[in-house]
Scaffold this motif. Structure first.
Motif, PDB file in Angstrom:
ATOM      1  N   SER A 208       7.259 -11.281   1.758  1.00  0.00           N
ATOM      2  CA  SER A 208       8.686 -11.712   1.737  1.00  0.00           C
ATOM      3  C   SER A 208       8.562 -10.048   1.373  1.00  0.00           C
ATOM      4  O   SER A 208       9.969  -9.400   1.865  1.00  0.00           O
ATOM      5  CB  SER A 208       9.392 -12.345   0.946  1.00  0.00           C
ATOM      6  OG  SER A 208       9.150 -12.092  -0.326  1.00  0.00           O
ATOM      7  N   TRP A 209       7.644  -8.958   1.322  1.00  0.00           N
ATOM      8  CA  TRP A 209       8.511  -8.291   0.872  1.00  0.00           C
ATOM      9  C   TRP A 209       7.987  -7.346   2.041  1.00  0.00           C
ATOM     10  O   TRP A 209       8.333  -5.955   2.297  1.00  0.00           O
ATOM     11  CB  TRP A 209       7.094  -7.428  -0.108  1.00  0.00           C
ATOM     12  CG  TRP A 209       7.848  -7.601  -1.565  1.00  0.00           C
ATOM     13  CD1 TRP A 209       7.004  -8.615  -2.185  1.00  0.00           C
ATOM     14  CD2 TRP A 209       7.636  -6.737  -2.675  1.00  0.00           C
ATOM     15  NE1 TRP A 209       7.287  -8.344  -3.822  1.00  0.00           N
ATOM     16  CE2 TRP A 209       7.843  -7.346  -3.623  1.00  0.00           C
ATOM     17  CE3 TRP A 209       8.745  -5.464  -2.092  1.00  0.00           C
ATOM     18  CZ2 TRP A 209       8.659  -7.286  -4.714  1.00  0.00           C
ATOM     19  CZ3 TRP A 209       8.719  -4.731  -3.040  1.00  0.00           C
ATOM     20  CH2 TRP A 209       9.261  -5.808  -4.540  1.00  0.00           C
ATOM     21  N   ALA A 210       7.661  -7.494   3.541  1.00  0.00           N
ATOM     22  CA  ALA A 210       7.960  -6.898   4.254  1.00  0.00           C
ATOM     23  C   ALA A 210       8.685  -7.152   4.985  1.00  0.00           C
ATOM     24  O   ALA A 210       9.698  -7.591   4.845  1.00  0.00           O
ATOM     25  CB  ALA A 210       6.834  -8.056   6.122  1.00  0.00           C
ATOM     26  N   ASP A 211       9.548  -6.200   6.281  1.00  0.00           N
ATOM     27  CA  ASP A 211      10.357  -6.057   6.779  1.00  0.00           C
ATOM     28  C   ASP A 211      10.600  -7.672   8.488  1.00  0.00           C
ATOM     29  O   ASP A 211      11.407  -7.643   8.319  1.00  0.00           O
ATOM     30  CB  ASP A 211      10.507  -5.043   8.080  1.00  0.00           C
ATOM     31  CG  ASP A 211      10.453  -3.370   7.017  1.00  0.00           C
ATOM     32  OD1 ASP A 211      11.545  -3.475   5.636  1.00  0.00           O
ATOM     33  OD2 ASP A 211      10.071  -2.516   6.815  1.00  0.00           O
ATOM     34  N   ARG A 212       9.406  -7.686   8.677  1.00  0.00           N
ATOM     35  CA  ARG A 212       9.157  -8.377   9.624  1.00  0.00           C
ATOM     36  C   ARG A 212       7.846  -9.771   9.374  1.00  0.00           C
ATOM     37  O   ARG A 212       7.050  -9.044   8.685  1.00  0.00           O
ATOM     38  CB  ARG A 212       9.269  -7.709  11.223  1.00  0.00           C
ATOM     39  CG  ARG A 212       9.050  -9.004  12.294  1.00  0.00           C
ATOM     40  CD  ARG A 212      10.137  -8.118  13.600  1.00  0.00           C
ATOM     41  NE  ARG A 212       9.088  -6.799  13.162  1.00  0.00           N
ATOM     42  CZ  ARG A 212       7.883  -6.640  14.527  1.00  0.00           C
ATOM     43  NH1 ARG A 212       7.268  -7.389  15.358  1.00  0.00           N
ATOM     44  NH2 ARG A 212       7.480  -5.229  14.619  1.00  0.00           N
TER      45      ARG A 212
ATOM     46  N   ILE B 122      11.789 -18.283   4.060  1.00  0.00           N
ATOM     47  CA  ILE B 122      10.498 -17.359   3.917  1.00  0.00           C
ATOM     48  C   ILE B 122      11.471 -15.650   4.722  1.00  0.00           C
ATOM     49  O   ILE B 122      11.358 -14.713   3.562  1.00  0.00           O
ATOM     50  CB  ILE B 122       9.489 -16.569   4.907  1.00  0.00           C
ATOM     51  CG1 ILE B 122       8.618 -17.529   4.484  1.00  0.00           C
ATOM     52  CG2 ILE B 122       9.010 -15.487   5.207  1.00  0.00           C
ATOM     53  CD1 ILE B 122       6.537 -17.315   5.460  1.00  0.00           C
ATOM     54  N   MET B 125      13.605 -15.967   1.281  1.00  0.00           N
ATOM     55  CA  MET B 125      12.575 -15.153   0.422  1.00  0.00           C
ATOM     56  C   MET B 125      12.733 -13.575   0.653  1.00  0.00           C
ATOM     57  O   MET B 125      13.169 -12.413  -0.680  1.00  0.00           O
ATOM     58  CB  MET B 125      11.301 -15.815   0.753  1.00  0.00           C
ATOM     59  CG  MET B 125      11.111 -17.363   0.317  1.00  0.00           C
ATOM     60  SD  MET B 125       9.368 -17.550  -0.276  1.00  0.00           S
ATOM     61  CE  MET B 125       8.009 -16.271  -1.512  1.00  0.00           C
ATOM     62  N   GLN B 126      12.892 -13.346   1.579  1.00  0.00           N
ATOM     63  CA  GLN B 126      12.741 -11.860   2.377  1.00  0.00           C
ATOM     64  C   GLN B 126      14.546 -11.094   1.501  1.00  0.00           C
ATOM     65  O   GLN B 126      13.960  -9.772   0.805  1.00  0.00           O
ATOM     66  CB  GLN B 126      12.914 -11.929   3.377  1.00  0.00           C
ATOM     67  CG  GLN B 126      11.533 -11.448   4.257  1.00  0.00           C
ATOM     68  CD  GLN B 126      11.304 -10.551   5.624  1.00  0.00           C
ATOM     69  OE1 GLN B 126      12.294 -12.329   6.778  1.00  0.00           O
ATOM     70  NE2 GLN B 126      10.878 -10.611   6.622  1.00  0.00           N
ATOM     71  N   THR B 129      13.587 -10.628  -2.324  1.00  0.00           N
ATOM     72  CA  THR B 129      12.845  -9.630  -2.592  1.00  0.00           C
ATOM     73  C   THR B 129      13.406  -8.695  -2.280  1.00  0.00           C
ATOM     74  O   THR B 129      13.174  -7.106  -3.302  1.00  0.00           O
ATOM     75  CB  THR B 129      11.862  -9.642  -1.929  1.00  0.00           C
ATOM     76  OG1 THR B 129      10.828 -11.175  -2.165  1.00  0.00           O
ATOM     77  CG2 THR B 129      10.863  -8.550  -2.178  1.00  0.00           C
ATOM     78  N   GLN B 130      14.406  -7.818  -1.277  1.00  0.00           N
ATOM     79  CA  GLN B 130      15.098  -6.997  -1.497  1.00  0.00           C
ATOM     80  C   GLN B 130      15.797  -7.113  -2.461  1.00  0.00           C
ATOM     81  O   GLN B 130      15.583  -5.584  -2.785  1.00  0.00           O
ATOM     82  CB  GLN B 130      16.299  -7.512  -0.178  1.00  0.00           C
ATOM     83  CG  GLN B 130      15.168  -7.183   1.439  1.00  0.00           C
ATOM     84  CD  GLN B 130      16.361  -6.871   1.981  1.00  0.00           C
ATOM     85  OE1 GLN B 130      18.204  -7.532   1.840  1.00  0.00           O
ATOM     86  NE2 GLN B 130      16.234  -6.115   3.533  1.00  0.00           N
ATOM     87  N   LEU B 150      11.819 -17.210  -6.171  1.00  0.00           N
ATOM     88  CA  LEU B 150      10.851 -17.249  -5.454  1.00  0.00           C
ATOM     89  C   LEU B 150      10.258 -17.575  -5.280  1.00  0.00           C
ATOM     90  O   LEU B 150       9.297 -18.511  -4.092  1.00  0.00           O
ATOM     91  CB  LEU B 150      10.566 -15.249  -5.368  1.00  0.00           C
ATOM     92  CG  LEU B 150      11.644 -14.533  -4.721  1.00  0.00           C
ATOM     93  CD1 LEU B 150      11.020 -13.069  -5.689  1.00  0.00           C
ATOM     94  CD2 LEU B 150      11.142 -14.327  -3.008  1.00  0.00           C
TER      95      LEU B 150
END
Lengths: 241, 193
Positions: A208-212, B122, B125-126, B129-130, B150
């Protein structure tokens, strides 16, 4: 614009006949500089194969791999090795630091192999270690470092110099979730600095730290996330509750 | 989230005005839980009625009242902190039901259904996380709030992953009954029970 990494119809088959294993099937993927992409999938879905092929550590059975617009199949083995040293950084699950070298020597090794004089390499290496907050540990050997520090050194080694592509296979290894998060923050910061990052993981929190997030299953890309709409949407959702 | 207990916790640090309670509540929950001022005053009224807080400035406008926690309020807060939250699973988890239903619907690829939900979770979740990434490592309250969400969401993804593997193994052992075998009316009756 040229993508930092582009896979075109990539397939990879191991073995032949009855023992044939299709690790990747017709995979298309492009990653831009400044973008962090996570590859998720169950065991045996082809995640690690995708990464080793992207990093030119393995050849494709079919299809093309372009790094910075250069087709890996079109250059000599020596050229490929040079690209691996100069343009591609790797972070492995078990850090893979050389035990006989200090933190700084581990970071500068690829630069020196590439012919950069050791004084210059030292400066660039210290800079990379400082960016990851481990400059004061530069002269320590890997077994004198904590797990978190070792991982920072491994990331420093992967981003040192002018790397356009950063590849990481389960980069948080056995770190706990908070230290694992610190690693993902570092990878994210590195990509925001203009590097293209690809992280293979089976952990949703890290992905989930990824942009995609790209989902692999049985060697196929089956799905990917769309760009997240931004954190404000969470507050709106909370308001509606 | 128990707003009354959150307010008691803020008052356990010392007497405060309603507006200050509102801003502190939002700040300490990482601003993920907006709370309007009306909610603050209704909650305070109830706490006062129950003897858990008292006002020191007597009558007058609510915004001029300063609230203080009583000893009964202290006891209530201490007890609440130690009371386990309700961990009994909800009798009908919507996602579990959807997956179970998907198994019954002819022509439905349950793995595709699992993937649709996995992607959706997910994506949420992103976003959390942002929020964490934007706040930096120093905002502990926000990190704790985001982490809680999360981990909860991650548990859903892990359940989806496990379901994927289980269903794949089941298919290997016993291939699913396909539409080639027409269902008898009596069988559909059994399903509907």
């Amino acid at each position: 614009m040229t993508s930092a990494l582009e896979l075109r119809h990539v397939s990879k088959v191991y073995g032949s006949g009855p023992t044939e294993v299709h690790a990747l099937r017709d995979v298309d993927l492009s990653v831009e500089r400044g973008e962090l992409v996570a590859i998720m999938g169950p065991s045996g879905s082809g995640k690690s194969t995708l990464l080793t092929i992207a990093g030119s550590l393995e050849e494709t059975t079919e299809g093309q791999v372009l790094v910075g617009g250069i087709d890996l199949a079109s250059v000599s083995r020596a050229e490929q090795a040079k690209m691996r040293r100069r343009s591609i950084g790797y972070v492995f699950q078990d850090f893979n630091l050389l035990p006989g070298l200090t933190a700084l020597e581990n970071v500068t090794l690829p630069l020196e192999l590439d012919g950069i004089p050791s004084k210059g390499a030292r400066e660039v290496g210290l800079e990379a270690l400082a960016e990851l907050d481990v400059a004061e540990r530069a002269d320590r050997f890997p077994d004198e470092l904590s797990g978190g520090e070792r991982q920072r050194v491994a990331i420093a080694r992967a981003v040192v110099g002018d790397r356009g592509l950063l590849l990481a296979d389960e980069p948080t290894g056995a770190l706990d979730s908070v230290n694992g998060e610190a690693v993902m923050r570092l990878l994210r910061a590195a990509t925001k600095g203009g590097v293209a990052g690809v992280v293979v993981t089976h952990e949703a929190q890290l992905a989930s730290w990824a942009d995609r997030v790209v989902f692999l299953r049985d060697g196929h890309v089956v799905d990917q996330t769309v760009a997240p709409p931004g954190p404000e949407s969470l507050l709106a959702a909370a308001d509606r509750r | 989230m128990s707003v009354p207990h959150a307010l008691l916790a803020l008052l356990s640090e010392g007497p405060k005005y309603g507006l200050r309670l509102q801003s502190e509540f939002e700040a300490r929950t990482g601003e993920v839980w907006p709370l309007n001022v009306g909610q603050v005053y209704t909650t305070l009224q109830r706490l006062e009625r129950d003897g858990l807080v008292e006002t020191s400035d007597g009558e007058g406008e609510r915004s001029r009242k300063r609230y203080r926690i009583t000893s009964a309020g202290d006891r209530e807060l201490a007890e609440w902190l130690r009371t386990p939250p309700d961990l009994v699973p909800p009798p009908r988890d919507e996602l579990v039901i959807k997956v179970l239903v998907a198994l019954q619907v002819p022509g439905t690829d349950v793995h595709e259904i699992l993937q649709v939900h996995r992607r959706h979770v997910i994506e949420v979740m992103q976003r959390y996380t942002q929020v964490k990434a934007a706040a930096g490592e120093k905002d502990v309250a926000l990190a704790l709030v985001a982490d809680a969400e999360l981990f909860r969401l991650e548990a859903i993804v892990r359940w989806l992953d496990a379901a994927d593997v289980r269903l794949k193994q089941r298919q290997r052992i016993a291939p699913p009954v396909t539409a080639e075998v027409p269902l008898e009316p009596t069988q559909t009756m059994e399903v509907s029970q």
